[in-house]
Structures are given as structure tokens and as C-alpha cells.
Design a protein around this motif. Structure first.
Motif, mmCIF file in Angstrom:
data_model
loop_
_atom_site.group_PDB
_atom_site.id
_atom_site.type_symbol
_atom_site.label_atom_id
_atom_site.label_comp_id
_atom_site.label_asym_id
_atom_site.label_seq_id
_atom_site.Cartn_x
_atom_site.Cartn_y
_atom_site.Cartn_z
ATOM 1 N N GLY A 395 0.343 -0.430 -9.621
ATOM 2 C CA GLY A 395 0.356 -0.387 -8.411
ATOM 3 C C GLY A 395 0.269 0.950 -7.579
ATOM 4 O O GLY A 395 0.536 1.562 -8.380
ATOM 5 N N VAL A 396 -0.033 1.203 -6.390
ATOM 6 C CA VAL A 396 -0.017 2.339 -5.655
ATOM 7 C C VAL A 396 0.028 2.308 -4.127
ATOM 8 O O VAL A 396 -0.423 1.227 -3.723
ATOM 9 C CB VAL A 396 -1.345 3.113 -5.822
ATOM 10 C CG1 VAL A 396 -2.468 2.280 -5.408
ATOM 11 C CG2 VAL A 396 -1.479 4.614 -5.705
ATOM 12 N N VAL A 397 0.475 3.252 -3.518
ATOM 13 C CA VAL A 397 0.525 3.360 -1.938
ATOM 14 C C VAL A 397 -0.378 4.564 -1.846
ATOM 15 O O VAL A 397 0.000 5.727 -2.227
ATOM 16 C CB VAL A 397 1.889 3.500 -1.478
ATOM 17 C CG1 VAL A 397 2.008 3.764 -0.023
ATOM 18 C CG2 VAL A 397 2.622 2.231 -1.591
ATOM 19 N N LYS A 398 -1.209 4.641 -0.994
ATOM 20 C CA LYS A 398 -1.991 5.700 -0.731
ATOM 21 C C LYS A 398 -2.147 5.551 1.076
ATOM 22 O O LYS A 398 -2.222 4.782 1.567
ATOM 23 C CB LYS A 398 -3.476 5.597 -1.235
ATOM 24 C CG LYS A 398 -4.616 6.644 -0.476
ATOM 25 C CD LYS A 398 -6.051 6.487 -1.300
ATOM 26 C CE LYS A 398 -6.927 7.376 -0.652
ATOM 27 N NZ LYS A 398 -8.243 7.112 -1.306
ATOM 28 N N VAL A 399 -1.875 7.210 1.565
ATOM 29 C CA VAL A 399 -2.002 7.241 2.688
ATOM 30 C C VAL A 399 -2.915 8.314 3.229
ATOM 31 O O VAL A 399 -3.130 9.418 2.561
ATOM 32 C CB VAL A 399 -0.443 7.776 3.422
ATOM 33 C CG1 VAL A 399 0.696 6.735 3.081
ATOM 34 C CG2 VAL A 399 -0.021 9.068 2.680
ATOM 35 N N VAL A 400 -3.611 7.999 4.589
ATOM 36 C CA VAL A 400 -4.582 9.129 4.693
ATOM 37 C C VAL A 400 -3.824 9.497 6.244
ATOM 38 O O VAL A 400 -3.860 8.655 7.126
ATOM 39 C CB VAL A 400 -5.935 8.403 5.236
ATOM 40 C CG1 VAL A 400 -6.860 9.190 5.590
ATOM 41 C CG2 VAL A 400 -6.487 7.548 3.718
#
Length: 473
Positions: A395-400
Motif C-alpha cells: 500500500g501507499v499514501v500519496k499527497v498532492v
């Protein structure tokens, strides 16, 4: 003829939330529903499907216990009737709760098919004609879309409305559609031991989500043994005595034959307006069957006093139950004549309850760049965290984030947060607030996240963007 303040057609999430709020504001409310209050979400969608997905998680947990942790556990069999009974009990209790809330609020529920008979009039079959002093609310929901040439028979070809209500579990399933519904049903059937093929015409699963979400989700599903074919189309189907034989054209232009006991069609939903007779009130649907509002701040149509909530609304409405709750509150307060803030669809969280789960809020990286925004992006794999290693599901957490600094630093507002992994449906609420409140990385970096948790991934990504990274550089 019976006069009231508000008439609502449809008792799903959008309809009954409008009714409850309007009644709490002192309005007299009539709610017309031809089936059961609670609608698709309660009886055929959100609630029963999540109950079944939880059962699937338990099966997966036994497999993990055996394969990762040395616990010699196995699932000998699945008692389908017992599983179904538990699901139905959960649905029944929720239904009783909604019915009780409506009764306690003083909402008059009339059962029967309803149609418009003018800009302030509704006729309910078997109950008579009603007129509304304040207005009418359309909340008739949606139904599964079927492809031309396919007919659901409830056994070999099914839709999401009846997939979980079959007499038994299939040993193999071909799921057509890689949106949230298709992915969830593919995930459930795989947990229950079925061979699953998932076909999506777009070049990736969950095509409306961030590309990183699609990529990590596909990886997780494939790791579980699901055959994922994106950029693929169904070109032919033959019904067999005990299932279907389908021809799938792959992204490379090759024809692959897939045989399965069940073909589950999950290619979207279409608004339900049959029998509503909108023209009788001066309304028209658009080319897709939606009833568009003339004023999104009030969800009011071109006919004053007629409002729309739920799946009858076109985009940017999301066709999500929690969005329709907010729409119901807005319309009820509008009809009561009190100020109400319009629904901000950009801050509505989107969740897919597959294994792994996905959750997101705000703009994807591609959407932000398409709007001409300068952005900074940061991602953190969940396996970089101790708790992520414990789960072992990736899994991953991605922020913009908007890059507002002169040197392109990430000093602007949080534009979007996107997650894939275990239990991320329970993690997205924090990020919803970050996006809605225009938080900046430095704001988030001041907040201390508990250790060890998966939510640390949110804290770590923003610490790095704020120039205070610990474990990520």
C-alpha cells in the motif's frame, strides 16, 4: 387531496435524510417509497456488500494466520446460509432503525409508486394526490447499467443488485467493470475461494482515482490471485447450462476465452426516472437520464420548488451515500428557509472496500496539473512503517500539495490525499479535514501521529514536505 409542506419521492439515503432534517425543522413531510425505505444502499448495496466483505476479511485473516504467522488454522467450509442470515440481520436492524427515526420525527411514509402531477403535486399509487406548499424533492436513485445483448437472469448473468443474493457461492466469476463496485465484488469472491477474472475497458482500475491508487490496487489484487485485464473489452458471450463462456479482447488485441459460473456486470449505474413523469411538472432529463439542477447551491431544478438529491444528480455529484446525506441536509434547510452551505464535492471522501482498500479525497495529481497548478507530490509506501510491515499487505499514501513558494516549495494548501492499503477507509477522515480546511504541510507537520500506526504515513509525508522529514528524505 392532501396538503403538506414537503413531498419527497424516494426513500433512499438522499430521500430519508431530507425527510428527517426537514421534519426536525418543523416542516410537515410526506415521503413516498414504492419499496423499502433505505433504498439500494441499505438493502442491495453499501450495507449488505460491506457485511459480506467483512466476512471475506475473516477468511483472508485465517489464510494470513497460517501462511505468515505459523498459526495452523484453516477454513473447512463456508456455511452460506449462516453468512447470509448474519448479513440479513444487519440489514434488518438498520432498516428498523430508519423506519423508527422517520416515525419519531413525524414523517408520513406512504408506500406506492409516485409520479409528478405538476410543479407542486404528486400522485402516489394507492394513496392519492398530494400537494406541497414548500416544494418537492426527487430522490428516486439509480439502477445497474446493463450492456446491450446481455440480460441478467440472477444465476449466470447478474448485476450488483443481485450478486450477493444468489442461492450459493460460485466457484468462478468473470467481473465486468473495474470501478469501485466491480473491484469490491471481485475481492469478495476471491476471498471466498472463487477464481476471479476482472475486466476493465479503461487502461487502469478505478480510472477516476489517482494513477498511483490504480497501480497499487492492481498489484494487490493480482497478488491475491485475481486475473486483472485492463484496456480489455467483452466481445461475445455464450450462455452455458452451468455458466457463461465469454470472449475478451485484451489490450494487445488478442481474443481470450474465459469460462465462469457467473458473469457479474458492474459497468455503472443509471438514474431511475421511469414512471416519474418529470414533463408533467415542466422538467426534462438530460441525455444520460439525470435531472440537472439549475442552481447547485440549492440543488433546485429549473422549476422553482423542485429539488434533486442522490443518484439523479449528474456530476460533480458522486453517486455516494454519504454525499446524498449532505445533499439531503442542504435541500431540507433550503426548503425551511434557513442558510445552508452548498455541498463541496471536492472534499467528499471516496472509498473502495476491496482488499486492499482504497480511499481518497480532493484532486488527483493529474487533475491538479490539468488545472495549471504547480504541485509538489510525496508518497510513502506503507511497508516503510513498522505497522505496515505487521500487516504485510503493501500500500501507499500519496499527497498532492500546491507549490506556492518562489522556489516551488510545498507551502500551499493540501489539494488531495490518496491511499491504498489495509483499513485506509478508516484513515481518510483526517485527510478530508486537511483538504477542506486548506491546511498546509507545515500545519500538518505540527500534529503528532500515534506510533506505531498506519496513519503515521500521513504524518511522515507532510513532515517531509515541510522540510522536517524523519524516516523519509
Amino acid at each position: 387531496m392532501s396538503e403538506t409542506d414537503v413531498i419527497i419521492i424516494g426513500g433512499g439515503t438522499g430521500g430519508y435524510s431530507t425527510a428527517l432534517r426537514a421534519a426536525s425543522l418543523g416542516l410537515r413531510v410526506v415521503l413516498a417509497e414504492r419499496d423499502l425505505v433505505g433504498g439500494t444502499c441499505l438493502h442491495r448495496g453499501c450495507i449488505p456488500s460491506k457485511a459480506m466483505l467483512h466476512a471475506g476479511e475473516l477468511v483472508d485473516g485465517v489464510a494470513e494466520a497460517r501462511e505468515r504467522w505459523g498459526l495452523r488454522a484453516t477454513v473447512d467450509s463456508v456455511d452460506w446460509s449462516a453468512l447470509v442470515a448474519t448479513r440479513d440481520t444487519i440489514v434488518a436492524r438498520n432498516h428498523q432503525g430508519v423506519v423508527g427515526h422517520l416515525a419519531a420525527a413525524g414523517v408520513r411514509v406512504v408506500h406506492g409508486s409516485a409520479r409528478l402531477a405538476g410543479p407542486r403535486a404528486v400522485v402516489v399509487e394507492g394513496a392519492g394526490r398530494f400537494t406541497a406548499r414548500r416544494g418537492i424533492v426527487l430522490a428516486t436513485g439509480s439502477r445497474p447499467r446493463m450492456l446491450p445483448g446481455l440480460t441478467a437472469d440472477g444465476r449466470r448473468v447478474v448485476t450488483s443488485d443481485d450478486a450477493l443474493f444468489a442461492a450459493e457461492l460460485p466457484r468462478s466469476v468473470l467481473v465486468l467493470g473495474g470501478g469501485a463496485i466491480g473491484v469490491e465484488y471481485a475481492s469478495f469472491h476471491r476471498s471466498m475461494g472463487a477464481q476471479v477474472t476482472l475486466v476493465e475497458a479503461a487502461d487502469r482500475l478505478l480510472p477516476l482515482e489517482d494513477e498511483a491508487v490504480s497501480r497499487h490496487l492492481a498489484r494487490g489484487l493480482k497478488r491475491r490471485g485475481i486475473t486483472v485485464r485492463t484496456g480489455a473489452t467483452l466481445t461475445g458471450t455464450t450462455l452455458l447450462d452451468d455458466g457463461v463462456r465469454a470472449t475478451v479482447r485484451t489490450a494487445k488485441g488478442e481474443d481470450v476465452v474465459v469460462e465462469a459460473e457467473r458473469l457479474l456486470v458492474a459497468v455503472g449505474r443509471v438514474p431511475v426516472t421511469e414512471g416519474l413523469e418529470p414533463a408533467a411538472a415542466g422538467l426534462a432529463t438530460d441525455e444520460r437520464g439525470f435531472v440537472p439542477p439549475a442552481d447547485w447551491s440549492r440543488l433546485e431544478t429549473a422549476v422553482p420548488g423542485i429539488h434533486v438529491v442522490g443518484d439523479l444528480l449528474p456530476p460533480p455529484s458522486l453517486g455516494l451515500a454519504h454525499a446524498s446525506f449532505a445533499e439531503g441536509l442542504l435541500v431540507a434547510e433550503t426548503l425551511a428557509g434557513i442558510p445552508s452551505r452548498p455541498v463541496d464535492y471536492a472534499t467528499v471522501p471516496r472509498v473502495t472496500y476491496s482488499s486492499p482498500q482504497t480511499a481518497s479525497v480532493g484532486l488527483t495529481e493529474a487533475e491538479a496539473r490539468a488545472r495549471g497548478l504547480e504541485v509538489k507530490v510525496n508518497s510513502l509506501p506503507l511497508t516503510a512503517l513498522a505497522k505496515g510491515m505487521v500487516y504485510g499487505q503493501g500500500g501507499v499514501v500519496k499527497v498532492v500539495v500546491a507549490a506556492d513558494g518562489a522556489g516551488g516549495e510545498a507551502t500551499g494548501a493540501v489539494l488531495g490525499v490518496h491511499m491504498v492499503g489495509p483499513n485506509v477507509s478508516e484513515m481518510i477522515a483526517e485527510s478530508q479535514l486537511l483538504v477542506a480546511w486548506d491546511a498546509e504541510p507545515s500545519d500538518v507537520a505540527q500534529q503528532i501521529h500515534a506510533h506505531p500506526t498506519l496513519s503515521e504515513a500521513v504524518g511522515e509525508t507532510f513532515l517531509t514536505l515541510a522540510g522536517r522529514g524523519l524516516h523519509q528524505h
